[in-house]
Motif scaffolding. Sequence first.
Motif, PDB file in Angstrom:
ATOM      1  N   PRO A  63      47.123  43.356  33.771  1.00 56.51           N
ATOM      2  CA  PRO A  63      46.686  42.617  32.586  1.00 56.51           C
ATOM      3  C   PRO A  63      47.629  41.445  32.282  1.00 56.51           C
ATOM      4  O   PRO A  63      48.804  41.509  32.636  1.00 56.51           O
ATOM      5  N   VAL A  93      35.318  40.162  31.202  1.00 54.72           N
ATOM      6  CA  VAL A  93      36.689  39.841  30.798  1.00 54.72           C
ATOM      7  C   VAL A  93      36.641  39.041  29.502  1.00 54.72           C
ATOM      8  O   VAL A  93      35.835  38.103  29.373  1.00 54.72           O
ATOM      9  N   LEU A 142      43.623  47.957  40.191  1.00 53.46           N
ATOM     10  CA  LEU A 142      43.548  47.037  39.074  1.00 53.46           C
ATOM     11  C   LEU A 142      44.790  47.077  38.179  1.00 53.46           C
ATOM     12  O   LEU A 142      44.944  46.234  37.303  1.00 53.46           O
ATOM     13  N   SER A 175      40.609  38.314  39.277  1.00 53.23           N
ATOM     14  CA  SER A 175      41.515  39.436  39.529  1.00 53.23           C
ATOM     15  C   SER A 175      40.796  40.768  39.411  1.00 53.23           C
ATOM     16  O   SER A 175      41.072  41.699  40.173  1.00 53.23           O
ATOM     17  N   VAL A 176      39.857  40.874  38.488  1.00 52.37           N
ATOM     18  CA  VAL A 176      39.089  42.118  38.380  1.00 52.37           C
ATOM     19  C   VAL A 176      38.215  42.310  39.611  1.00 52.37           C
ATOM     20  O   VAL A 176      38.158  43.404  40.190  1.00 52.37           O
ATOM     21  N   TYR A 196      43.643  40.366  32.478  1.00 52.24           N
ATOM     22  CA  TYR A 196      42.794  40.208  33.639  1.00 52.24           C
ATOM     23  C   TYR A 196      42.009  38.899  33.594  1.00 52.24           C
ATOM     24  O   TYR A 196      41.744  38.340  32.525  1.00 52.24           O
ATOM     25  N   THR A 225      46.540  43.452  40.896  1.00 56.35           N
ATOM     26  CA  THR A 225      46.550  42.635  39.701  1.00 56.35           C
ATOM     27  C   THR A 225      47.063  43.467  38.539  1.00 56.35           C
ATOM     28  O   THR A 225      47.361  44.651  38.692  1.00 56.35           O
TER      29      THR A 225
END
Length: 250
Positions: free
Chosen positions: A40, A133, A249, A46-47, A42, A38
């Motif tokens: 940004p 997030v 990430l 996805s995190v 985020y 993934t």
Amino acid sequence: MRGADRKASRSRSTAIAAGLLALGVLAGCSSESPAPVTKPPYTVDSVRSGLVSPSDLGEGAIEIEDEGHSSHVIYTPPNSIPTCPYVQRSETVEVAVEPAIEPVGGNPTGRTIVAPQKVGPSSLPVVTQGAVVFQSSSLVDDTMNKVVAEADKCPATFSVLGGPPTVVGEYKVGSRSIEINGWKGFSQHLVHTSPPEVNTETYDDLVTVVVRKANAIIYVGYTQIKSVGKRADSDEKVKALMKTTLARLG
């Protein structure tokens, strides 16, 4: 985290529910950076897709959702970000310190725990992790500033004089800034030793990492129970683990 980890070693049901509250060679960690899954900005999903998984720790690790910590000797809300674990049990701290911050305006991933089914000196570590997030950079900044401010108040030493045997004893705390793959924050190393009449064989070695990038803040608590005489190396091991996690990430 560590007191709950010891409690965990006594039964499977409590083994993985480590309290609140992570480099050397770590079983299951690759020396090569993984491809990002993934980038940004985020999202919660996805995190979560890039956080520590059982395969990162090695054979025998499992993952569970931490849905409340209601039975823990050290309680922090599941959606909070750790700042100074165990300080709320201490009778010797002279300055009020919040053990965790509950963020405002963020979407939490919830807390997950990756650990062996039985915890002990020769077992895999226990990893407690989560993220929040945000929709705006100002909310990220405000939350991270609050977390850092409370973490900075965490005393270099404190004692827990009463309570469950797993948490009674002396605590030594050290902290440093950390930056990995564009994620910036701090790494806090806490070592807990029990009184001789309680336990002379092991000590708890906990590192809490809190970092932010773009619109997300993530935290990882890495806990080991070490035999007395063995070097505290969680600080080294969590750095390798975080390199893997944060590379995923993006």
